[in-house]
Design a protein around this motif. Structure first.
Motif, PDB file in Angstrom:
ATOM      1  N   GLY A  56       0.789  -1.200  -0.053  1.00  0.00           N
ATOM      2  CA  GLY A  56      -0.013   0.030  -0.127  1.00  0.00           C
ATOM      3  C   GLY A  56       0.758   1.306  -0.195  1.00  0.00           C
ATOM      4  N   LYS A  57       2.157   1.143   0.012  1.00  0.00           N
ATOM      5  CA  LYS A  57       3.088   2.449  -0.003  1.00  0.00           C
ATOM      6  C   LYS A  57       2.925   3.160  -1.021  1.00  0.00           C
ATOM      7  N   CYS A  58       2.561   2.700  -2.425  1.00  0.00           N
ATOM      8  CA  CYS A  58       2.368   3.621  -3.347  1.00  0.00           C
ATOM      9  C   CYS A  58       1.091   3.981  -3.864  1.00  0.00           C
ATOM     10  N   CYS A  59       0.202   3.825  -2.760  1.00  0.00           N
ATOM     11  CA  CYS A  59      -1.220   3.991  -2.978  1.00  0.00           C
ATOM     12  C   CYS A  59      -1.550   5.506  -2.198  1.00  0.00           C
ATOM     13  N   HIS A  60      -0.710   6.508  -2.638  1.00  0.00           N
ATOM     14  CA  HIS A  60      -0.873   7.743  -2.050  1.00  0.00           C
ATOM     15  C   HIS A  60      -0.851   8.872  -3.371  1.00  0.00           C
ATOM     16  N   GLY A  61      -1.455   9.911  -3.311  1.00  0.00           N
ATOM     17  CA  GLY A  61      -1.406  10.868  -4.138  1.00  0.00           C
ATOM     18  C   GLY A  61      -2.286  10.671  -5.411  1.00  0.00           C
ATOM     19  N   GLN A  62      -1.677  11.449  -6.443  1.00  0.00           N
ATOM     20  CA  GLN A  62      -2.624  11.137  -7.825  1.00  0.00           C
ATOM     21  C   GLN A  62      -2.409   9.969  -8.414  1.00  0.00           C
ATOM     22  N   LEU A  63      -3.368   9.545  -8.662  1.00  0.00           N
ATOM     23  CA  LEU A  63      -3.365   8.191  -9.460  1.00  0.00           C
ATOM     24  C   LEU A  63      -3.789   8.188 -10.913  1.00  0.00           C
ATOM     25  N   PRO A  64      -2.970   8.070 -11.933  1.00  0.00           N
ATOM     26  CA  PRO A  64      -3.206   8.032 -13.302  1.00  0.00           C
ATOM     27  C   PRO A  64      -4.111   7.082 -13.805  1.00  0.00           C
ATOM     28  N   LEU A  65      -5.402   7.196 -14.451  1.00  0.00           N
ATOM     29  CA  LEU A  65      -6.181   6.335 -14.847  1.00  0.00           C
ATOM     30  C   LEU A  65      -6.420   6.276 -16.261  1.00  0.00           C
ATOM     31  N   THR A  66      -6.969   5.036 -16.490  1.00  0.00           N
ATOM     32  CA  THR A  66      -7.446   5.082 -18.305  1.00  0.00           C
ATOM     33  C   THR A  66      -8.745   5.512 -18.117  1.00  0.00           C
ATOM     34  N   LEU A  67      -9.347   6.084 -19.190  1.00  0.00           N
ATOM     35  CA  LEU A  67     -10.902   6.829 -19.207  1.00  0.00           C
ATOM     36  C   LEU A  67     -11.809   5.736 -18.748  1.00  0.00           C
ATOM     37  N   LYS A  68     -11.533   4.571 -19.200  1.00  0.00           N
ATOM     38  CA  LYS A  68     -12.506   3.465 -18.776  1.00  0.00           C
ATOM     39  C   LYS A  68     -12.444   3.291 -17.336  1.00  0.00           C
ATOM     40  N   ASP A  69     -11.286   3.069 -16.671  1.00  0.00           N
ATOM     41  CA  ASP A  69     -11.348   3.198 -15.126  1.00  0.00           C
ATOM     42  C   ASP A  69     -11.830   4.339 -14.435  1.00  0.00           C
ATOM     43  N   ALA A  70     -11.668   5.579 -15.164  1.00  0.00           N
ATOM     44  CA  ALA A  70     -11.941   6.658 -14.644  1.00  0.00           C
ATOM     45  C   ALA A  70     -13.535   6.565 -14.464  1.00  0.00           C
ATOM     46  N   VAL A 119      -7.489   0.192   2.593  1.00  0.00           N
ATOM     47  CA  VAL A 119      -8.209  -0.111   3.571  1.00  0.00           C
ATOM     48  C   VAL A 119      -7.140  -0.121   4.804  1.00  0.00           C
ATOM     49  N   ASP A 120      -7.355   0.497   5.955  1.00  0.00           N
ATOM     50  CA  ASP A 120      -6.284   0.407   7.069  1.00  0.00           C
ATOM     51  C   ASP A 120      -4.876   0.730   6.581  1.00  0.00           C
ATOM     52  N   GLY A 121      -4.628   1.747   5.655  1.00  0.00           N
ATOM     53  CA  GLY A 121      -3.621   1.988   5.096  1.00  0.00           C
ATOM     54  C   GLY A 121      -2.651   1.051   4.489  1.00  0.00           C
ATOM     55  N   LYS A 122      -3.105  -0.108   4.289  1.00  0.00           N
ATOM     56  CA  LYS A 122      -2.524  -1.285   3.582  1.00  0.00           C
ATOM     57  C   LYS A 122      -2.974  -2.126   2.674  1.00  0.00           C
ATOM     58  N   MET A 123      -4.218  -2.402   2.862  1.00  0.00           N
ATOM     59  CA  MET A 123      -4.978  -3.357   1.815  1.00  0.00           C
ATOM     60  C   MET A 123      -5.736  -2.336   0.769  1.00  0.00           C
ATOM     61  N   CYS A 124      -5.811  -2.986  -0.609  1.00  0.00           N
ATOM     62  CA  CYS A 124      -6.325  -2.393  -1.408  1.00  0.00           C
ATOM     63  C   CYS A 124      -8.070  -2.942  -1.406  1.00  0.00           C
ATOM     64  N   GLY A 125      -8.927  -2.393  -1.029  1.00  0.00           N
ATOM     65  CA  GLY A 125     -10.357  -2.631  -0.941  1.00  0.00           C
ATOM     66  C   GLY A 125     -10.988  -3.109  -2.183  1.00  0.00           C
ATOM     67  N   ILE A 126     -10.286  -2.847  -3.480  1.00  0.00           N
ATOM     68  CA  ILE A 126     -10.950  -3.197  -4.568  1.00  0.00           C
ATOM     69  C   ILE A 126      -9.894  -4.255  -5.421  1.00  0.00           C
ATOM     70  N   HIS A 127      -9.188  -4.903  -4.653  1.00  0.00           N
ATOM     71  CA  HIS A 127      -7.874  -5.546  -5.341  1.00  0.00           C
ATOM     72  C   HIS A 127      -8.223  -6.250  -6.527  1.00  0.00           C
ATOM     73  N   TYR A 145      -2.244  12.324   0.959  1.00  0.00           N
ATOM     74  CA  TYR A 145      -3.627  11.652   1.048  1.00  0.00           C
ATOM     75  C   TYR A 145      -3.328  10.311   0.611  1.00  0.00           C
ATOM     76  N   PRO A 146      -3.927   8.970   1.174  1.00  0.00           N
ATOM     77  CA  PRO A 146      -4.032   7.732   0.633  1.00  0.00           C
ATOM     78  C   PRO A 146      -5.127   7.818  -0.180  1.00  0.00           C
ATOM     79  N   CYS A 147      -5.201   6.713  -1.235  1.00  0.00           N
ATOM     80  CA  CYS A 147      -6.085   6.442  -2.160  1.00  0.00           C
ATOM     81  C   CYS A 147      -7.469   5.921  -1.431  1.00  0.00           C
ATOM     82  N   PRO A 148      -8.371   6.728  -1.994  1.00  0.00           N
ATOM     83  CA  PRO A 148      -9.557   6.128  -1.149  1.00  0.00           C
ATOM     84  C   PRO A 148     -10.050   4.843  -1.238  1.00  0.00           C
ATOM     85  N   ALA A 149      -9.522   3.970  -1.831  1.00  0.00           N
ATOM     86  CA  ALA A 149      -9.795   2.542  -2.003  1.00  0.00           C
ATOM     87  C   ALA A 149      -9.012   1.741  -0.773  1.00  0.00           C
TER      88      ALA A 149
END
Ligand code: SF4
Ligand code: SF4
Ligand code: ZN
Ligand code: ZN
Lengths: 179, 259
Positions: free
Chosen positions: B13-27, B88-96, B82-86
């Motif tokens: 989860g350490k790289c899950c902070h700040g701006q996250l580039p997305l594809t249009l589809k994912d956005a 969980v507990d600063g470690k797990m991706c909630g939408i893995h 800021y952490p990514c809103p996905a």
């Protein structure tokens, strides 16, 4: 990075329109932009530019949307326009040049708006086309001699970026100083 | 650096902070989760990533017949602290399982050519990626070995190019000072960015589900506006969120045009 978005024209929430028209014509609102906002065709392309500015000032954006040429009407970002109409205060509209030739026209204008306390100057030259008696907005580009007005901080004693030849404080800067 | 390089994501989860580039589809798929905007990044002619930028980005004409190239990247626009809103507990991706293709394709980066990816396999400071002998070979001889997710993301980015070019055309037409601002951004030492709104993208592309997407964005933006209010360091972010929320509020009620 400062938040900044662009728009073609922008608007204010003030009450100025109760008396004098917000478009700075010096005429009463009832005898200037009001009838145009209520559906009367603008007599000239310049009057249409004024009425579109006023539409932002009095948050009556149906008029702005309806006076886009049909081929670009869906390009109008109404949501952004609504937001700007709400966020900005009108300081000033100046028409620098209005050239009408038959059913086409080019209007050069300078708009001063205030947003979060900061002055934003928009200068442009817009093209209009008359269709069934209505002057319709076709396109816009930055006015050539005003290109750097937006990004430059203007000194009170510098020439006004609108190109009038007057000092800024005596021209578009006057309204800014007053408030 | 031609030898095999190993990499395993430990989901730290350490790289899950700040701006996250997305594809249009994912956005669009995650309009109810991420605060979205479009980020324009000029890429210098002659730089390593210029070729990819020309393929996946847009050309911006400048005065005097010159031209610059810019990426336009749909982005989850979050302060770097800021952490990514996905998360969980600063470690797990909630939408893995369903996470954006940007996250699935880590550590590789689609806007850089395949042969220049080696640098991305070295974890940045604080990241807990496994690059030991226990980890599988991910990159070998300038080729990506574990490449399924890389290819998926790259293909999505290729597919969306016409949409982005149409968007750029719209923006250049209605924001005549945009080329000048991009040029200024390109002169900044760290590489500047220009931020444009989701409302402008939905308008320019005549997105048929604009109202639906806007109604998903609205609560996200309101939540971020609330979170960032009163923090002077994040006042720019706050202004963006609250301004965009107004636009999404209007768009969520708008009746589709074109009938
Ligand atoms: S979606 Fe998951 S993997 Fe991607 S940044 Fe957010 S928390 Fe991390
Ligand atoms: S920092 Fe490395 S290990 Fe941790 S989530 Fe990101 S890619 Fe995976
Ligand atoms: Zn008037
Ligand atoms: Zn002036």
């Amino acid at each position: 990075m400062k938040p900044m978005q662009e728009t073609l024209v922008a608007g204010d929430s003030g009450n100025a329109y109760r008396g004098v028209c917000p478009c700075c014509s010096g005429l009463p609102f009832d005898a200037c932009c009001r009838p145009i906002l209520e559906g009367k065709p603008a007599p000239t392309a310049e009057a249409q530019v004024r009425s579109r500015y006023t539409a932002f000032a009095v948050k009556s954006l149906d008029h702005v949307e309806n006076t886009h040429a049909p081929e670009i009407r869906a390009d109008f970002n109404r949501a952004e326009a609504e937001r700007l109409a709400e966020e900005c205060e009108w300081e000033n509209l100046r028409i620098h040049q209005a050239v009408e030739e038959g059913d086409t026209a080019e209007i050069e204008f300078v708009i001063n708006v205030r947003r979060n306390g900061g002055l934003i100057i928009k200068a442009g030259r817009s093209r209009f086309r008359r269709e069934a008696g209505q002057w319709l907005f076709v396109s816009t580009k930055p006015a050539p001699h005003l290109e750097h007005a937006q990004s430059t901080k203007i000194n009170r004693n510098d020439p006004c970026p609108c190109g009038s030849g007057k000092k800024h404080k005596k021209c578009h800067g006057a309204a800014a100083d007053g408030s | 650096m031609n030898g095999p390089l190993r990499f395993l994501c430990t989901a730290c989860g350490k790289c899950c902070h700040g701006q996250l580039p997305l594809t249009l589809k994912d956005a669009f798929a995650y309009a109810g989760l991420f605060p979205l905007c479009m980020i324009w990044t000029p890429v210098q002619r002659g730089s390593r990533d210029f070729r990819m930028a020309r393929e996946l980005g847009v050309a911006v004409p400048l005065t005097g017949g010159r031209e610059m190239v810019s990426l336009i990247v749909p982005t989850s626009f979050i302060p770097s602290t800021y952490p990514c809103p996905a998360l969980v507990d600063g470690k797990m991706c909630g939408i893995h399982r369903e996470k954006p293709s940007r996250c699935k394709a880590m550590p590789f980066y689609p806007y850089t050519e395949e042969r220049y990816q080696a640098g991305y396999l070295r974890p940045r400071q604080g990241w807990e990626c496994d690059v030991s002998e226990a980890a599988p070979i991910a990159y070998d001889g300038k080729r990506i070995v574990l490449r399924d997710d890389f290819d998926i993301e790259k293909n999505d980015l290729r597919d969306q190019v016409p949409v982005l070019r149409g968007y750029a055309e719209h923006m250049l037409k209605y924001s005549p000072t945009l080329p000048e601002r991009l040029w200024q951004a390109s002169l900044q030492e760290k590489g500047g960015q220009i931020v444009t709104s989701l409302s402008s993208l939905l308008t320019a592309t005549r997105h048929p589900e604009a109202a639906e997407i806007a109604s998903k964005q609205l609560p996200v933006l309101n939540a971020y506006a609330a979170k960032t209010s009163g923090d002077p360091k994040l006042s720019d972010f706050h202004a963006y969120y609250s301004g965009w929320a107004k636009e999404m509020e209007y768009m969520s009620h708008a009746i589709p045009r074109g009938i």
